[in-house]
Design an enzyme around this catalytic site. Structure first.
Site, mmCIF file in Angstrom:
data_model
loop_
_atom_site.group_PDB
_atom_site.id
_atom_site.type_symbol
_atom_site.label_atom_id
_atom_site.label_comp_id
_atom_site.label_asym_id
_atom_site.label_seq_id
_atom_site.Cartn_x
_atom_site.Cartn_y
_atom_site.Cartn_z
ATOM 1 N N HIS A 41 0.768 -1.124 0.067
ATOM 2 C CA HIS A 41 -0.025 0.046 0.161
ATOM 3 C C HIS A 41 1.048 1.180 -0.047
ATOM 4 O O HIS A 41 2.143 1.122 0.637
ATOM 5 C CB HIS A 41 -0.717 -0.177 1.185
ATOM 6 C CG HIS A 41 -1.875 0.800 1.268
ATOM 7 N ND1 HIS A 41 -1.743 2.305 1.775
ATOM 8 C CD2 HIS A 41 -3.182 0.864 1.304
ATOM 9 C CE1 HIS A 41 -2.918 3.099 1.780
ATOM 10 N NE2 HIS A 41 -3.821 2.236 1.489
ATOM 11 N N LYS A 73 -10.161 -0.742 10.887
ATOM 12 C CA LYS A 73 -10.060 -1.940 10.098
ATOM 13 C C LYS A 73 -10.114 -3.266 10.891
ATOM 14 O O LYS A 73 -10.113 -4.132 10.503
ATOM 15 C CB LYS A 73 -8.764 -1.915 9.406
ATOM 16 C CG LYS A 73 -8.885 -1.112 8.133
ATOM 17 C CD LYS A 73 -7.711 -1.221 7.406
ATOM 18 C CE LYS A 73 -6.942 -0.073 6.539
ATOM 19 N NZ LYS A 73 -7.961 0.206 5.338
HETATM 20 C C1 LIG Z 1 -2.276 -2.935 3.721
HETATM 21 C C2 LIG Z 1 -2.551 -1.477 4.035
HETATM 22 N N1 LIG Z 1 -1.628 -0.707 4.419
HETATM 23 C C3 LIG Z 1 -1.866 0.564 4.933
HETATM 24 C C4 LIG Z 1 -3.259 1.153 4.916
HETATM 25 C C5 LIG Z 1 -3.511 2.523 5.426
HETATM 26 O O1 LIG Z 1 -4.446 2.532 6.541
HETATM 27 P P1 LIG Z 1 -4.712 3.806 7.189
HETATM 28 O O2 LIG Z 1 -5.575 4.528 6.059
HETATM 29 O O3 LIG Z 1 -5.787 3.500 8.312
HETATM 30 O O4 LIG Z 1 -3.529 4.519 7.606
HETATM 31 C C6 LIG Z 1 -4.095 0.331 4.296
HETATM 32 C C7 LIG Z 1 -5.522 1.005 3.900
HETATM 33 O O5 LIG Z 1 -6.256 0.101 3.473
HETATM 34 C C8 LIG Z 1 -3.871 -0.857 3.967
HETATM 35 O O6 LIG Z 1 -4.747 -1.698 3.564
#
Ligand SMILES: Cc1ncc(COP(=O)(O)O)c(C=O)c1O
Length: 394
Positions: free
Chosen positions: A112, A215
């Site tokens: 991500h 999440k």
């Molecule tokens: C694998 C992964 N990493 C990081 C994130 C980022 O999470 P946040 O937006 O809650 O900081 C996400 C969000 O979809 C994710 O799926």
């Protein structure tokens, strides 16, 4: 199990919520705890000398303990942040003072942006080398390539536990071992795995781990960075302000004990309390039961999706609770918009993983993702609606 939001109709249809990888819905216990905190206990933390401040401080400190127990860490190793993104940025910014030109950082092609861009930008700032573990045809990580890329020059290996696009569950224990054999540290992005797989940081032996409350049935705006105590002790803070200091003079400052050293400013107190309730909910349901339930739904959904014509499913051997797919000649955004007419919530786009999209030579996918409140009936409704989408575009 009571998730009030799910008892509603969207466009006169029962809401079918299949966007859990973006955020999960909240059980009544979490909603009530946040409401009650503001109705009864709200005050700033760090033990002000009045009843309300003591109450909120105790609840906020206890939240660290609950999270620590959940992942088998010690409470001083739990730093509250606003989410996975802030956790990883905090870490990367703290490492800015430690990493030197030509040190190497390893990420993967399926990260991500939250676990990619902070390291890329640090690499640019500090003249480091950013190396990328590729994925194979079968959408798993190329471990042979990883073995060549991780060397004595590697300082940090940043890898996601479950890909938010492909659902691939990565062999993180193996990667952590590989990193440690080369004296490199590891940060695991557990955003997608924390509410699905049992995570035991001692058993994994990861150095750092990041996840988001929202999440895992908790509220938005709260997340966690876990770090091994001896590493956090040595790491300089990258955010400064109230609560994180021991002593300040006009010339210099010294830092508070862990975890406060990394928690500058008024924290998200109600978020931490809500997250505690979310963890109690997961414990009540049983993480193994959640995993089993979501695995069954994933298998069922893949078998049903396979019955559709002109579909490409991005499934892999070791698949978490989410599935990406594309329908031939139909833009993912059109698919999601039409599904919404039937009250089905899905996600479409690049899922904040543009390097992966480039590798797959696509602009985006449709993604469905499951949680404990989803049913096989939800999937049947989805499949019927997808058939309708294909008819509209015939
Ligand atoms: C694998 C992964 N990493 C990081 C994130 C980022 O999470 P946040 O937006 O809650 O900081 C996400 C969000 O979809 C994710 O799926």
């Amino acid at each position: 199990m009571n998730f009030p939001i799910l008892n509603q109709k969207i466009n006169k249809n029962r809401l079918v919520y299949l966007d859990n990888a973006a955020t999960t819905q909240k059980p009544i216990e979490v909603i009530t705890a946040i409401k009650e905190f503001y109705e009864k206990d709200n005050a700033n933390v760090h033990r002000g000398l009045h009843e309300l401040s003591l109450r909120s401080s105790i609840q906020y400190e206890d939240a660290h303990k609950t999270i620590a127990e959940f992942i088998n860490a010690n409470e001083e190793e739990i730093i509250f942040t606003s989410g996975t993104t802030e956790s990883i940025n905090l870490l990367a910014n703290s490492f800015e003072q430690i990493l030197k030109p030509n040190d190497e950082i390893i990420v993967t092609e399926m990260e991500h942006h939250s676990n990619f861009v902070p390291w890329q930008q640090l690499a640019i700032r500090n003249k480091l080398k950013l190396k990328i573990i590729p994925i194979k045809e079968d959408l798993s990580l190329d471990l042979e390539a990883a073995k060549k890329l991780i060397t004595k020059k590697t300082k940090m290996v940043a890898v996601t536990h479950i890909s938010n696009v492909l659902g691939t569950i990565n062999p993180i224990k193996e990667i952590i071992k590989l990193a440690h054999q080369n004296n490199a540290l590891t940060i695991i992005d557990a955003a997608q795995s924390i509410s699905h797989l049992k995570i035991n940081v001692k058993n994994l032996d990861c150095d750092f781990l990041a996840f988001s409350g929202h999440k895992m049935f908790g509220p938005t705006g709260i997340g966690v960075l876990f770090g091994k105590k001896h590493l956090l002790d040595k790491l300089p803070p990258s955010k400064f302000g109230g609560g994180m200091i021991k002593e300040v003079t006009t010339k210099h400052s010294t830092w508070n004990d862990l975890p406060w050293k990394f928690e500058a400013g008024t924290p998200n107190i109600s978020g931490a309390i809500g997250l505690t309730k979310a963890i109690e909910f997961i414990n009540k349901m049983g993480i193994n039961n959640i995993e089993k339930h979501n695995n069954e739904l994933t298998k069922y959904a893949i078998s049903k999706l396979k019955t559709l014509k002109n579909i490409k499913i991005y499934s892999t051997k070791n698949q978490g609770p989410l599935i990406s797919f594309t329908l031939k000649d139909i833009h993912p955004h059109d698919v999601s918009e039409i599904l919404n007419i039937d009250g089905i919530a899905t996600r479409a786009g690049n899922h904040c993983a543009m390097p992966l999209m480039t590798k797959l030579k696509i602009q985006g996918t449709n993604r469905i993702s499951f949680q404990i409140y989803n049913t096989k009936e939800d999937i049947d409704i989805l499949i019927k609606a997808l058939t309708k989408v294909q008819e509209v575009f015939k």
